[in-house]
Design an enzyme around this catalytic site. Structure first.
Site, PDB file in Angstrom:
ATOM      1  N   ALA A  39       0.838  -1.209   0.000  1.00 18.38           N
ATOM      2  CA  ALA A  39       0.000   0.000   0.000  1.00 18.38           C
ATOM      3  C   ALA A  39       0.868   1.252   0.000  1.00 18.38           C
ATOM      4  O   ALA A  39       1.981   1.248   0.523  1.00 18.38           O
ATOM      5  CB  ALA A  39      -0.903  -0.009   1.230  1.00 18.38           C
ATOM      6  N   GLU A 112       2.289  -5.442   8.104  1.00 18.66           N
ATOM      7  CA  GLU A 112       1.272  -4.433   8.416  1.00 18.66           C
ATOM      8  C   GLU A 112       1.130  -4.103   9.898  1.00 18.66           C
ATOM      9  O   GLU A 112       1.067  -2.935  10.274  1.00 18.66           O
ATOM     10  CB  GLU A 112      -0.107  -4.876   7.865  1.00 18.66           C
ATOM     11  CG  GLU A 112      -0.270  -4.656   6.373  1.00 18.66           C
ATOM     12  CD  GLU A 112       0.237  -5.824   5.530  1.00 18.66           C
ATOM     13  OE1 GLU A 112       1.055  -6.621   6.041  1.00 18.66           O
ATOM     14  OE2 GLU A 112      -0.180  -5.948   4.374  1.00 18.66           O
TER      15      GLU A 112
HETATM   16  C1  LIG Z   1      -6.690   8.128   1.831  1.00 20.98           C
HETATM   17  C2  LIG Z   1      -5.868   7.031   2.311  1.00 20.98           C
HETATM   18  C3  LIG Z   1      -5.182   6.222   1.281  1.00 20.98           C
HETATM   19  C4  LIG Z   1      -5.821   4.937   1.184  1.00 20.98           C
HETATM   20  C5  LIG Z   1      -5.081   3.966   0.363  1.00 20.98           C
HETATM   21  C6  LIG Z   1      -5.929   2.828   0.113  1.00 20.98           C
HETATM   22  C7  LIG Z   1      -5.119   1.724  -0.458  1.00 20.98           C
HETATM   23  C8  LIG Z   1      -5.771   0.482  -0.182  1.00 20.98           C
HETATM   24  C9  LIG Z   1      -4.843  -0.699  -0.341  1.00 20.98           C
HETATM   25  C10 LIG Z   1      -5.378  -1.768   0.466  1.00 20.98           C
HETATM   26  C11 LIG Z   1      -4.928  -3.131   0.191  1.00 20.98           C
HETATM   27  C12 LIG Z   1      -3.558  -3.485   0.723  1.00 20.98           C
HETATM   28  C13 LIG Z   1      -3.404  -3.374   2.160  1.00 20.98           C
HETATM   29  C14 LIG Z   1      -2.063  -3.885   2.613  1.00 20.98           C
HETATM   30  O1  LIG Z   1      -2.288  -5.077   3.287  1.00 20.98           O
HETATM   31  C15 LIG Z   1      -1.440  -2.870   3.510  1.00 20.98           C
HETATM   32  C16 LIG Z   1       0.012  -2.613   3.179  1.00 20.98           C
HETATM   33  O2  LIG Z   1       0.524  -3.012   2.194  1.00 20.98           O
HETATM   34  S1  LIG Z   1       0.898  -1.695   4.304  1.00 20.98           S
HETATM   35  C17 LIG Z   1       2.486  -1.555   3.537  1.00 20.98           C
HETATM   36  C18 LIG Z   1       3.318  -2.756   3.726  1.00 20.98           C
HETATM   37  N1  LIG Z   1       4.544  -2.604   3.023  1.00 20.98           N
HETATM   38  C19 LIG Z   1       5.713  -2.323   3.624  1.00 20.98           C
HETATM   39  O3  LIG Z   1       5.796  -2.190   4.820  1.00 20.98           O
HETATM   40  C20 LIG Z   1       6.909  -2.191   2.744  1.00 20.98           C
HETATM   41  C21 LIG Z   1       7.581  -0.873   2.931  1.00 20.98           C
HETATM   42  N2  LIG Z   1       8.764  -0.780   2.112  1.00 20.98           N
HETATM   43  C22 LIG Z   1       9.925  -1.401   2.411  1.00 20.98           C
HETATM   44  O4  LIG Z   1      10.030  -2.148   3.356  1.00 20.98           O
HETATM   45  C23 LIG Z   1      11.088  -1.141   1.512  1.00 20.98           C
HETATM   46  O5  LIG Z   1      10.836   0.050   0.821  1.00 20.98           O
HETATM   47  C24 LIG Z   1      11.358  -2.279   0.527  1.00 20.98           C
HETATM   48  C25 LIG Z   1      10.111  -2.681  -0.218  1.00 20.98           C
HETATM   49  C26 LIG Z   1      11.935  -3.480   1.285  1.00 20.98           C
HETATM   50  C27 LIG Z   1      12.420  -1.809  -0.513  1.00 20.98           C
HETATM   51  O6  LIG Z   1      13.561  -1.362   0.171  1.00 20.98           O
HETATM   52  P1  LIG Z   1      14.658  -0.468  -0.579  1.00 20.98           P
HETATM   53  O7  LIG Z   1      14.973  -1.052  -1.870  1.00 20.98           O
HETATM   54  O8  LIG Z   1      15.767  -0.263   0.415  1.00 20.98           O
HETATM   55  O9  LIG Z   1      13.925   0.919  -0.890  1.00 20.98           O
HETATM   56  P2  LIG Z   1      13.558   2.071   0.113  1.00 20.98           P
HETATM   57  O10 LIG Z   1      13.026   1.521   1.382  1.00 20.98           O
HETATM   58  O11 LIG Z   1      14.699   3.031   0.187  1.00 20.98           O
HETATM   59  O12 LIG Z   1      12.335   2.734  -0.645  1.00 20.98           O
HETATM   60  C28 LIG Z   1      12.535   3.538  -1.825  1.00 20.98           C
HETATM   61  C29 LIG Z   1      11.528   4.662  -1.770  1.00 20.98           C
HETATM   62  O13 LIG Z   1      10.200   4.110  -1.836  1.00 20.98           O
HETATM   63  C30 LIG Z   1       9.449   4.542  -0.706  1.00 20.98           C
HETATM   64  N3  LIG Z   1       8.532   3.459  -0.330  1.00 20.98           N
HETATM   65  C31 LIG Z   1       8.844   2.182  -0.156  1.00 20.98           C
HETATM   66  N4  LIG Z   1       7.752   1.475   0.173  1.00 20.98           N
HETATM   67  C32 LIG Z   1       6.743   2.362   0.199  1.00 20.98           C
HETATM   68  C33 LIG Z   1       5.360   2.245   0.478  1.00 20.98           C
HETATM   69  N5  LIG Z   1       4.789   1.070   0.758  1.00 20.98           N
HETATM   70  N6  LIG Z   1       4.608   3.352   0.408  1.00 20.98           N
HETATM   71  C34 LIG Z   1       5.137   4.563   0.098  1.00 20.98           C
HETATM   72  N7  LIG Z   1       6.472   4.741  -0.170  1.00 20.98           N
HETATM   73  C35 LIG Z   1       7.235   3.649  -0.120  1.00 20.98           C
HETATM   74  C36 LIG Z   1      10.471   4.835   0.357  1.00 20.98           C
HETATM   75  O14 LIG Z   1       9.946   5.720   1.314  1.00 20.98           O
HETATM   76  C37 LIG Z   1      11.583   5.452  -0.470  1.00 20.98           C
HETATM   77  O15 LIG Z   1      11.190   6.759  -0.738  1.00 20.98           O
HETATM   78  P3  LIG Z   1      12.245   7.924  -0.777  1.00 20.98           P
HETATM   79  O16 LIG Z   1      12.931   7.924   0.548  1.00 20.98           O
HETATM   80  O17 LIG Z   1      13.174   7.591  -1.894  1.00 20.98           O
HETATM   81  O18 LIG Z   1      11.411   9.136  -0.998  1.00 20.98           O
END
Ligand SMILES: CCCCCCCCCCCCC[C@H](O)CC(=O)SCCNC(=O)CCNC(=O)[C@H](O)C(C)(C)COP(=O)(O)OP(=O)(O)OC[C@H]1O[C@@H](n2cnc3c(N)ncnc32)[C@H](O)[C@@H]1OP(=O)(O)O
Ligand SMILES: NC(=O)c1ccc[n+]([C@@H]2O[C@H](COP(=O)([O-])OP(=O)(O)OC[C@H]3O[C@@H](n4cnc5c(N)ncnc54)[C@H](O)[C@@H]3O)[C@@H](O)[C@H]2O)c1
Length: 621
Positions: A39, A112
């Site tokens: 997400a 999550e």
């Molecule tokens: C009005 C409200 C909005 C409503 C939205 C509704 C959407 C509905 C969707 C519902 C269905 C799905 C629900 C789901 O179950 C919930 C989730 O998925 S919660 C999220 C879970 N995911 C994570 O925790 C992963 C987070 N990311 C990471 O752990 C790492 O980024 C990675 C994937 C392991 C990759 O690592 P790296 O290669 O080292 O890269 P970086 O970490 O440096 O990231 C690069 C860059 O991307 C940004 N970023 C990464 N992940 C996310 C993300 N999930 N959302 C937003 N941004 C993300 C990160 O901040 C970096 O940004 P920068 O610093 O370069 O600006």
């Protein structure tokens, strides 16, 4: 899973529905090195409570598209070239067949709940139906992540290939072989004969375990984290109904959490802020990483012995100097490593190698050639000046000197140094082997380039470059005042168990009196004595706070200097759990004292908020 992606996904689902007759199979692949990060957490950060209905509709829309693809009647293959987390793993779970590239860095799973959310994009319903109510719990409730191999053992990944370029050919081969086999285009849980592994909640064995599960969870979360509770509820409620209803249940819980302040706080702290720290936000710009080759430590007490362990465990040659306790200080590293050896987590060879890096000594000349010397003797300015002057000449060319002082201004301590510009504060926290944070304090004369972020400890969040303002630094205004408030409460006659329990109820990992015992009450008294001396030198009298006076009584009158010296606010019976010192009741508790539990909680929390605001105001970063 930003809005653009949601639109694209919906269009793709509509397209495959139209083209169904001509489709033999679907491959889900990523053009990036990460398969999918889930997400859009930036979007979640912008959400408000009033967005709940819209978020619910978006989640349901995404899952409708997932469902269209996975129930189309053609085999769907997920090609997992890299990490798939949260919603990313939920996308992977659309595939009936999942192929992953072998890569030890790849992580799969559902983080999550660590972000105040739940895997409500199908993750709860599918993982529960795949693994069973009990086996799925670590992955759903505790966010246990796993790599390709573990995924294969769990039946969550079906094939592992050696390199990314093998993914597509393998997927195509699978699709070709699956033609004419309807079960290859169907998930386990969509089959008529599907049974939940281990049984549903109507199974008496499962029901028995589930009846205690909320209590066990509450013990861990203390009711402060809504996400794990919502995840457990969604798992159990979902296991009692059909698949589509289960999916809707998790959407409802997720929409509530996604628009909550708790989730925004957790995401900001544990994802965005943590990423900034890992990315070097606190480091001076353009400073190369630095690892000392040989470190000297002065004082082998509680802190010195822990610091010696932390250096040696990172392969750094360490000289541990104490007047009398150097061997005992080294024995601390033996004790820590022996526990790991006994549990099979460390080999005896590795233990011996680590211990061989620590040289205990009583002689300052053994410090010769150290490129960093860290002073950790008693909190006494004169003693610190003396040991600084004795050890500093032993530094290697270009080496620098650090004090681990908790409370004494670095600029003042640096006056004892022949090279004040090479004198810094490096403040480790107790117990050193467990605490990831190290605070770097710049004295008035410290050259900024001395503040290279030291690779003294692994882990994130390791450095706060506080500078030195008002001759105080982070620990002093922050923890010290917090502790003082708590000691003060005891002095007001509030029962110790009330203070300890309420602090834990507001989220502190252990009670504050227990923390004071760990850091040693005698240390507080050293600080008090030093402060009085400093005031006296200026012709003033220091007015000790009620909290300080109480600790002074504990140490000087009741001979209770803290845990390391046998007891403080607690007794530590060998082999048993610590218990509050029974005499706290008779000596400090005042019968009839009136207090409100909410006031105590507020006092504990407001103090933190005020001190945090001060840190921000003073530029602690
Ligand atoms: C009005 C409200 C909005 C409503 C939205 C509704 C959407 C509905 C969707 C519902 C269905 C799905 C629900 C789901 O179950 C919930 C989730 O998925 S919660 C999220 C879970 N995911 C994570 O925790 C992963 C987070 N990311 C990471 O752990 C790492 O980024 C990675 C994937 C392991 C990759 O690592 P790296 O290669 O080292 O890269 P970086 O970490 O440096 O990231 C690069 C860059 O991307 C940004 N970023 C990464 N992940 C996310 C993300 N999930 N959302 C937003 N941004 C993300 C990160 O901040 C970096 O940004 P920068 O610093 O370069 O600006
Ligand atoms: N206790 C904590 O939680 C904590 C946390 C962070 C920082 N600190 C700071 O670390 C320092 C040490 O604290 P501690 O709790 O380890 O104290 P401690 O009393 O456990 O150890 C101090 C050690 O210094 C040794 N010592 C005294 N004079 C010496 C000399 N001339 N040469 C060599 N060694 C000498 C003593 O023998 C003793 O072993 C203090 O400045 C304290 O403020 C303590």
């Amino acid at each position: 899973m930003c809005l653009q992606w949601q639109t694209d996904l919906t269009q793709a689902a509509e397209q495959v529905l139209k083209d169904k007759a001509s489709i033999q199979g679907i491959i889900l692949a990523s053009a990036k090195s990460t398969f999918f990060a889930g997400a859009d957490l930036k979007g979640v950060m912008r959400s408000q409570a009033s967005d709940g209905p819209r978020v619910f509709t978006e989640i349901e829309g995404i899952k409708k598209a997932f469902r269209t693809i996975e129930t189309l009647g053609v085999p769907v293959v997920s090609c997992l070239n890299g990490t798939a987390l949260g919603g990313g793993w939920e996308v992977a779970l659309i595939g009936h067949h999942r192929i992953a590239t072998a890569n030890p860095k790849t992580q799969f799973g559902l983080p999550e709940v660590t972000l105040g959310l739940i895997p409500g994009g199908g993750g709860i319903t599918k993982m529960t139906r795949q693994l069973g109510l009990l086996a799925a719990q670590p992955y759903v409730l505790e966010s246990k992540l796993f790599g390709p191999e573990e995924a294969q053992k769990l039946g969550l990944v079906h094939e592992i290939v050696a390199s990314d370029d093998q993914l597509r050919p393998r997927a195509l081969a699978h699709i070709a072989a699956a033609q004419g086999q309807p079960e290859a285009a169907q998930h386990l849980w969509d089959r008529k004969d599907y049974k939940m592994p281990g049984g549903t909640p109507s199974n008496p064995k499962i029901a028995g375990m589930l009846s205690v599960a909320p209590a066990v969870l509450k013990q861990k979360t203390r009711g402060l984290y809504p996400a794990p509770e919502a995840a457990l509820a969604a798992m159990v409620e979902g296991a009692m109904v059909d698949f589509d209803t289960a999916m809707r249940i998790e959407s409802r819980y997720l929409a509530g959490l996604m628009t909550s302040q708790v989730a925004r706080n957790m995401i900001n702290t544990f994802f965005f802020n943590m990423n900034s720290i890992k990315g070097g936000q606190s480091r001076p710009k353009a400073a190369p990483r630095y690892k000392p080759q040989k470190v000297g430590i002065l004082g082998a007490g509680m802190m010195g012995s822990g610091i010696a362990y932390s250096q040696a465990s990172r392969g750094i040659a360490t000289v541990l100097k104490d007047r009398e306790a150097a061997e005992k200080g080294k024995a601390y590293s033996h004790k820590l490593t022996q526990k790991r050896v006994d549990k099979g987590r460390m080999t005896a060879d590795k233990q011996a190698a680590l211990l061989s890096l620590i040289q205990p000594t009583a002689s300052a000349s053994d410090l010769k050639g150290c490129d960093l010397i860290i002073e950790a003797v008693f909190e006494n300015r004169e003693l610190k000046a003396k040991v600084t002057q004795e050890a500093e000449p032993m530094l290697a060319e270009g080496g620098f000197f650090a004090s681990n002082t908790s409370t004494l201004p670095i600029s003042g301590l640096a006056t004892a140094s022949a090279n004040a510009n090479k004198f810094v504060g490096i403040h480790f926290f107790s117990p050193v082997d467990k605490m990831q944070l190290v605070e770097i304090i710049r004295g008035a004369q410290t050259m900024t380039r001395r503040l290279r972020v030291l690779r003294l400890r692994a882990g994130p969040g390791q450095v706060a470059d506080c500078g030195e303002r008002l001759a105080r630094f982070l620990y002093q205004p922050y923890l010290w005042h917090l502790c003082d408030g708590r000691r003060g409460m005891l002095g007001e006659g509030i029962p110790a168990p009330v203070i300890e329990n309420l602090a834990m109820q507001v989220g502190m990992p252990v009670g504050p009196l227990a923390v004071l015992d760990e850091t040693a009450l005698s240390l507080s008294v050293h600080v008090l004595d030093q402060t009085r001396e400093d005031f006296a030198k200026e012709g003033k009298t220091y007015q000790a706070t009620p909290g300080e006076l109480l600790v002074e009584r504990m140490v000087k009158e009741h001979k209770r200097p803290g845990r390391a010296a046998g007891g403080g606010f607690y007794d530590y019976p060998a082999g048993q759990k610590k218990v509050l010192w029974p005499e706290l009741k008779t000596r400090f508790e005042k019968s009839g004292v009136s207090y409100s539990q909410q006031d105590i909680k507020d006092r504990l929390l407001y103090r933190q908020a005020v001190e945090t605001a001060r840190c921000l105001q003073e530029g602690v970063c």
